[in-house]
Design a protein around this motif. Structure first.
Motif, PDB file in Angstrom:
ATOM      1  N   LEU A 139       0.916  -1.346  -0.007  1.00 35.55           N
ATOM      2  CA  LEU A 139       0.236   0.022   0.047  1.00 35.55           C
ATOM      3  C   LEU A 139       0.907   1.139  -0.033  1.00 35.55           C
ATOM      4  CD1 LEU A 139      -3.048   1.216   0.035  1.00 35.55           C
ATOM      5  CD2 LEU A 139      -2.760   1.132   2.406  1.00 35.55           C
ATOM      6  N   GLU A 140       2.012   1.160   0.655  1.00 30.73           N
ATOM      7  CA  GLU A 140       2.801   2.490   0.789  1.00 30.73           C
ATOM      8  C   GLU A 140       3.678   2.789  -0.598  1.00 30.73           C
ATOM      9  OE1 GLU A 140       3.865   2.368   5.472  1.00 30.73           O
ATOM     10  OE2 GLU A 140       5.272   0.971   4.210  1.00 30.73           O
ATOM     11  N   ARG A 141       3.782   1.579  -1.175  1.00 30.25           N
ATOM     12  CA  ARG A 141       4.567   1.706  -2.514  1.00 30.25           C
ATOM     13  C   ARG A 141       3.631   2.334  -3.634  1.00 30.25           C
ATOM     14  NH1 ARG A 141       6.755  -4.228  -3.131  1.00 30.25           N
ATOM     15  NH2 ARG A 141       7.454  -3.579  -5.279  1.00 30.25           N
ATOM     16  N   VAL A 142       2.303   1.705  -3.588  1.00 34.06           N
ATOM     17  CA  VAL A 142       1.024   2.275  -4.537  1.00 34.06           C
ATOM     18  C   VAL A 142       1.194   3.847  -4.026  1.00 34.06           C
ATOM     19  CG1 VAL A 142      -1.197   2.492  -4.955  1.00 34.06           C
ATOM     20  CG2 VAL A 142       0.022   0.280  -4.658  1.00 34.06           C
ATOM     21  N   GLU A 143       0.955   4.187  -2.877  1.00 35.97           N
ATOM     22  CA  GLU A 143       0.866   5.647  -2.440  1.00 35.97           C
ATOM     23  C   GLU A 143       2.304   6.292  -2.960  1.00 35.97           C
ATOM     24  OE1 GLU A 143       0.519   8.364   1.418  1.00 35.97           O
ATOM     25  OE2 GLU A 143       1.094   6.337   1.816  1.00 35.97           O
TER      26      GLU A 143
ATOM     27  N   GLU B 199      -6.849  19.141  -3.814  1.00 40.14           N
ATOM     28  CA  GLU B 199      -5.409  19.117  -3.076  1.00 40.14           C
ATOM     29  C   GLU B 199      -4.588  17.970  -3.097  1.00 40.14           C
ATOM     30  OE1 GLU B 199      -3.045  18.739   0.286  1.00 40.14           O
ATOM     31  OE2 GLU B 199      -5.039  17.640   0.347  1.00 40.14           O
ATOM     32  N   LEU B 200      -3.301  18.190  -3.107  1.00 41.02           N
ATOM     33  CA  LEU B 200      -2.361  17.002  -3.407  1.00 41.02           C
ATOM     34  C   LEU B 200      -2.402  15.811  -2.355  1.00 41.02           C
ATOM     35  CD1 LEU B 200      -0.035  15.790  -5.004  1.00 41.02           C
ATOM     36  CD2 LEU B 200       1.605  16.942  -3.296  1.00 41.02           C
ATOM     37  N   GLU B 201      -2.588  15.984  -0.997  1.00 39.64           N
ATOM     38  CA  GLU B 201      -2.533  14.909  -0.373  1.00 39.64           C
ATOM     39  C   GLU B 201      -3.809  14.009  -0.376  1.00 39.64           C
ATOM     40  OE1 GLU B 201       0.119  13.698   1.601  1.00 39.64           O
ATOM     41  OE2 GLU B 201       1.125  15.409   0.621  1.00 39.64           O
ATOM     42  N   GLU B 202      -4.974  14.801  -0.467  1.00 41.81           N
ATOM     43  CA  GLU B 202      -6.258  14.015  -0.610  1.00 41.81           C
ATOM     44  C   GLU B 202      -6.346  13.423  -1.781  1.00 41.81           C
ATOM     45  OE1 GLU B 202      -9.842  12.725   0.629  1.00 41.81           O
ATOM     46  OE2 GLU B 202      -8.210  13.514   1.606  1.00 41.81           O
ATOM     47  N   ALA B 203      -5.712  14.074  -3.157  1.00 42.50           N
ATOM     48  CA  ALA B 203      -5.761  13.343  -4.223  1.00 42.50           C
ATOM     49  C   ALA B 203      -4.931  12.098  -4.055  1.00 42.50           C
ATOM     50  CB  ALA B 203      -5.039  14.297  -5.163  1.00 42.50           C
ATOM     51  N   VAL B 204      -3.690  12.040  -3.544  1.00 42.13           N
ATOM     52  CA  VAL B 204      -2.999  11.001  -3.361  1.00 42.13           C
ATOM     53  C   VAL B 204      -3.744   9.856  -2.559  1.00 42.13           C
ATOM     54  CG1 VAL B 204      -0.847  10.097  -2.419  1.00 42.13           C
ATOM     55  CG2 VAL B 204      -0.870  12.330  -3.659  1.00 42.13           C
TER      56      VAL B 204
ATOM     57  N   THR C  92      -6.814   9.405  -2.036  1.00 46.31           N
ATOM     58  CA  THR C  92      -8.055   8.904  -2.533  1.00 46.31           C
ATOM     59  C   THR C  92      -7.511   7.878  -3.828  1.00 46.31           C
ATOM     60  OG1 THR C  92      -9.294  10.816  -2.376  1.00 46.31           O
ATOM     61  CG2 THR C  92     -10.213   9.504  -4.139  1.00 46.31           C
ATOM     62  N   LEU C  93      -6.780   8.207  -4.718  1.00 47.70           N
ATOM     63  CA  LEU C  93      -6.246   7.418  -5.937  1.00 47.70           C
ATOM     64  C   LEU C  93      -5.466   6.249  -5.216  1.00 47.70           C
ATOM     65  CD1 LEU C  93      -4.846  10.238  -8.093  1.00 47.70           C
ATOM     66  CD2 LEU C  93      -6.987   8.897  -8.668  1.00 47.70           C
ATOM     67  N   THR C  94      -4.785   6.260  -4.161  1.00 48.92           N
ATOM     68  CA  THR C  94      -4.349   5.258  -3.715  1.00 48.92           C
ATOM     69  C   THR C  94      -4.997   4.096  -3.323  1.00 48.92           C
ATOM     70  OG1 THR C  94      -1.975   6.225  -3.183  1.00 48.92           O
ATOM     71  CG2 THR C  94      -2.731   4.341  -1.910  1.00 48.92           C
ATOM     72  N   LEU C  95      -6.273   4.716  -2.508  1.00 51.98           N
ATOM     73  CA  LEU C  95      -7.141   3.429  -1.925  1.00 51.98           C
ATOM     74  C   LEU C  95      -8.113   2.990  -3.074  1.00 51.98           C
ATOM     75  CD1 LEU C  95      -8.481   5.655   1.070  1.00 51.98           C
ATOM     76  CD2 LEU C  95      -7.153   3.554   1.244  1.00 51.98           C
ATOM     77  N   LEU C  96      -8.182   3.724  -4.080  1.00 55.29           N
ATOM     78  CA  LEU C  96      -8.816   3.203  -5.382  1.00 55.29           C
ATOM     79  C   LEU C  96      -8.299   2.175  -6.090  1.00 55.29           C
ATOM     80  CD1 LEU C  96     -10.647   6.443  -6.715  1.00 55.29           C
ATOM     81  CD2 LEU C  96     -11.748   4.407  -5.595  1.00 55.29           C
TER      82      LEU C  96
ATOM     83  N   VAL D 161      -5.793  -5.102  -2.373  1.00 54.25           N
ATOM     84  CA  VAL D 161      -4.858  -5.013  -1.685  1.00 54.25           C
ATOM     85  C   VAL D 161      -5.421  -4.682  -0.236  1.00 54.25           C
ATOM     86  CG1 VAL D 161      -2.795  -3.454  -0.598  1.00 54.25           C
ATOM     87  CG2 VAL D 161      -2.930  -4.203  -3.096  1.00 54.25           C
ATOM     88  N   GLU D 162      -5.076  -5.083   0.946  1.00 56.57           N
ATOM     89  CA  GLU D 162      -5.927  -4.898   2.031  1.00 56.57           C
ATOM     90  C   GLU D 162      -5.678  -3.253   2.545  1.00 56.57           C
ATOM     91  OE1 GLU D 162      -5.974  -6.221   6.831  1.00 56.57           O
ATOM     92  OE2 GLU D 162      -4.603  -7.145   5.367  1.00 56.57           O
ATOM     93  N   ALA D 163      -6.903  -2.613   2.308  1.00 57.49           N
ATOM     94  CA  ALA D 163      -7.049  -1.248   2.714  1.00 57.49           C
ATOM     95  C   ALA D 163      -8.344  -0.995   3.389  1.00 57.49           C
ATOM     96  CB  ALA D 163      -6.926  -0.364   1.452  1.00 57.49           C
ATOM     97  N   PRO D 164      -8.747  -1.322   4.532  1.00 57.62           N
ATOM     98  CA  PRO D 164     -10.386  -1.186   4.932  1.00 57.62           C
ATOM     99  C   PRO D 164     -10.153   0.149   5.350  1.00 57.62           C
ATOM    100  CG  PRO D 164      -8.681  -2.439   6.657  1.00 57.62           C
ATOM    101  CD  PRO D 164      -8.064  -2.411   5.283  1.00 57.62           C
TER     102      PRO D 164
END
Length: 222
Positions: A93-97, A187-192, A194-198, A205-208
């Motif tokens: 998950l961190e790598r996707v982010e 906004e950058l952080e919220e964009a990152v 949101t896209l990461t969770l999607l 990938v586990e992301a509850p």
């Protein structure tokens, strides 16, 4: 699919490489400022401070140097992607982010030029190919990574890696375009986030809920 640009010929001397690089830098600035149709070779050589003859020593046309400008942008995307932590340093998950963040940050820094590429690709076949080359360099690596994750049992394996990489890559790419070229307010952080969770939930990938909590914005004092 079009492969990334080959490195410069080894027979170029250090001085020739610097001259060629200065032309590409000048072209990048001019294209970003004047758009593709509003730029000609004279504008580029004037900005670089060289003669027309020098320009044609390294490039055949405006289209030729624009392709190099586009591929240089591709290299920037791939360079920051290479900086993403490896499996021993971060969770999936961190790598996707980190990957999504790097893509958006490079796009943000080059938004003016990307607007030129996006617009030109709609009416010029050569620019369309350049746009695809930029995109393919990023999507190809995503496809390889997703296929590897599938083999390792880390993500869903009932989807074609190529289709997944293109679909999710298009999501990020189009989001960046709507935000940074069309001017939608994000906004950058919220964009990152949101896209990461999607990405994660699409891949399995586990992301509850609550995995990546929103960062509260500080209220401005009146």
């Amino acid at each position: 699919m079009v492969a990334p640009a080959e490195p410069l010929p080894t027979e170029l001397s250090p001085k020739a490489r610097r001259t060629r690089a200065s032309l590409v830098d000048a072209a990048t600035e001019v294209f970003a400022k004047q758009q593709y149709l509003g730029t000609n070779v004279a504008d580029i050589v004037s900005r670089a401070g060289v003669s027309h003859g020098t320009f044609y020593t390294y490039f055949d046309s405006k289209e030729d140097i624009f392709r190099e400008v586009g591929l240089e942008m591709q290299r920037r995307f791939l360079a920051v992607r290479d900086e993403v932590p490896g499996p021993d340093e971060a969770t999936l998950l961190e790598r996707v982010e980190a990957t999504n963040r790097s893509y958006l940050c490079v796009y943000q820094k080059n938004a003016d030029l990307f607007a030129v590429i996006e617009q030109g690709a709609t009416f010029n076949e050569e620019l369309r190919k350049i746009r695809l080359e930029i995109r393919n360099g990023f999507v190809d690596r995503s496809e390889q990574a997703i296929a590897r994750f599938q083999r390792e049992g880390l993500v869903y394996d009932d989807l074609d890696a190529r289709y997944v990489a293109n679909a999710l890559g298009s999501m990020v790419d189009r989001f960046a375009y709507v935000w940074l070229v069309l001017g939608e307010e994000f906004e950058l952080e919220e964009a990152v986030r949101t896209l990461t969770l999607l990405w994660a939930r699409a891949l399995g990938v586990e992301a509850p809920p609550g995995t990546m909590p929103r960062k509260r914005k500080r209220r401005k004092r009146s």
